[in-house]
Design a protein around this motif. Structure first.
Motif, PDB file in Angstrom:
ATOM      1  N   UNK A   1      -7.930  -2.197   3.443  1.00 26.98           N
ATOM      2  CA  UNK A   1      -7.052  -2.963   4.330  1.00 26.98           C
ATOM      3  C   UNK A   1      -5.869  -2.113   4.788  1.00 26.98           C
ATOM      4  N   UNK A   2      -5.344  -2.492   5.946  1.00 26.85           N
ATOM      5  CA  UNK A   2      -4.076  -1.942   6.443  1.00 26.85           C
ATOM      6  C   UNK A   2      -3.246  -3.157   6.823  1.00 26.85           C
ATOM      7  N   UNK A   3      -2.075  -3.269   6.208  1.00 25.49           N
ATOM      8  CA  UNK A   3      -1.253  -4.454   6.434  1.00 25.49           C
ATOM      9  C   UNK A   3       0.224  -4.131   6.307  1.00 25.49           C
ATOM     10  N   UNK A   4       1.054  -5.094   6.717  1.00 24.81           N
ATOM     11  CA  UNK A   4       2.508  -4.952   6.644  1.00 24.81           C
ATOM     12  C   UNK A   4       3.033  -5.659   5.402  1.00 24.81           C
ATOM     13  N   UNK A   5       3.911  -4.979   4.681  1.00 23.66           N
ATOM     14  CA  UNK A   5       4.607  -5.576   3.546  1.00 23.66           C
ATOM     15  C   UNK A   5       6.099  -5.489   3.859  1.00 23.66           C
ATOM     16  N   UNK A   6       6.828  -6.620   3.819  1.00 23.57           N
ATOM     17  CA  UNK A   6       8.258  -6.580   4.101  1.00 23.57           C
ATOM     18  C   UNK A   6       8.997  -5.675   3.113  1.00 23.57           C
ATOM     19  N   UNK A   7      10.005  -4.984   3.592  1.00 23.35           N
ATOM     20  CA  UNK A   7      10.793  -4.104   2.719  1.00 23.35           C
ATOM     21  C   UNK A   7      11.470  -4.880   1.591  1.00 23.35           C
ATOM     22  N   UNK A   8      11.830  -6.133   1.850  1.00 25.68           N
ATOM     23  CA  UNK A   8      12.546  -6.914   0.834  1.00 25.68           C
ATOM     24  C   UNK A   8      11.615  -7.803   0.009  1.00 25.68           C
ATOM     25  N   UNK A   9      10.313  -7.515   0.032  1.00 21.51           N
ATOM     26  CA  UNK A   9       9.360  -8.314  -0.740  1.00 21.51           C
ATOM     27  C   UNK A   9       9.618  -8.140  -2.240  1.00 21.51           C
ATOM     28  N   UNK A  10       9.423  -9.215  -2.967  1.00 20.66           N
ATOM     29  CA  UNK A  10       9.601  -9.158  -4.422  1.00 20.66           C
ATOM     30  C   UNK A  10       8.503  -8.304  -5.046  1.00 20.66           C
ATOM     31  N   UNK A  11       8.844  -7.554  -6.056  1.00 16.08           N
ATOM     32  CA  UNK A  11       7.863  -6.746  -6.767  1.00 16.08           C
ATOM     33  C   UNK A  11       7.609  -5.407  -6.102  1.00 16.08           C
ATOM     34  N   UNK A  12       6.496  -4.800  -6.466  1.00 14.69           N
ATOM     35  CA  UNK A  12       6.142  -3.487  -5.937  1.00 14.69           C
ATOM     36  C   UNK A  12       5.138  -3.621  -4.784  1.00 14.69           C
ATOM     37  N   UNK A  13       4.623  -2.494  -4.293  1.00 13.65           N
ATOM     38  CA  UNK A  13       3.668  -2.528  -3.186  1.00 13.65           C
ATOM     39  C   UNK A  13       2.392  -3.279  -3.555  1.00 13.65           C
ATOM     40  N   UNK A  14       1.936  -3.103  -4.782  1.00 15.23           N
ATOM     41  CA  UNK A  14       0.731  -3.802  -5.223  1.00 15.23           C
ATOM     42  C   UNK A  14       0.929  -5.317  -5.125  1.00 15.23           C
ATOM     43  N   UNK A  15       2.084  -5.782  -5.569  1.00 18.20           N
ATOM     44  CA  UNK A  15       2.386  -7.212  -5.512  1.00 18.20           C
ATOM     45  C   UNK A  15       2.498  -7.677  -4.060  1.00 18.20           C
ATOM     46  N   UNK A  16       3.056  -6.850  -3.192  1.00 19.61           N
ATOM     47  CA  UNK A  16       3.166  -7.200  -1.777  1.00 19.61           C
ATOM     48  C   UNK A  16       1.804  -7.362  -1.120  1.00 19.61           C
ATOM     49  N   UNK A  17       0.883  -6.454  -1.418  1.00 17.87           N
ATOM     50  CA  UNK A  17      -0.481  -6.546  -0.887  1.00 17.87           C
ATOM     51  C   UNK A  17      -1.162  -7.798  -1.432  1.00 17.87           C
TER      52      UNK A  17
END
Length: 90
Positions: A16-32
């Motif tokens: 996948x290729x997707x957008x994760x907000x910079x202020x999302x809680x947790x790390x990149x894995x959690x954002x995905x």
């Protein structure tokens, strides 16, 4: 009386290729995981981040994901989510 048929959930690997907000809680894995879990019938099992492109307000993340899909849910359904740009079966 007709016999009932039941198809079990299935597990698939996708890129996948997707957008994760910079202020999302947790790390990149959690954002995905949070982004893809919004799809009805999808349950993210594993995330492996393979690419990252910082942008002004968000991060474009490329990842290999193992996802459990309920009967009637297709990988293409994940591409319908806001902020998901590309979904490819592995």
């Amino acid at each position: 009386m007709a016999a009932a048929t039941h198809q079990a959930d299935r597990t698939e690997r996708i890129a996948v290729r997707l957008e994760v907000p910079r202020d999302a809680a947790g790390d990149l894995h959690a954002g995905v995981r949070t982004k893809l879990d919004r799809a009805a019938g999808a349950d993210v099992l594993d995330v492996d981040v393979t690419g990252l492109q910082p942008r002004l307000n968000d991060l474009t993340v490329e990842a290999d994901v193992r996802v459990r899909l309920a009967n009637g849910t297709a990988t293409a359904d994940l591409a319908d989510l806001v902020g998901v740009h590309d979904v490819t079966r592995r």
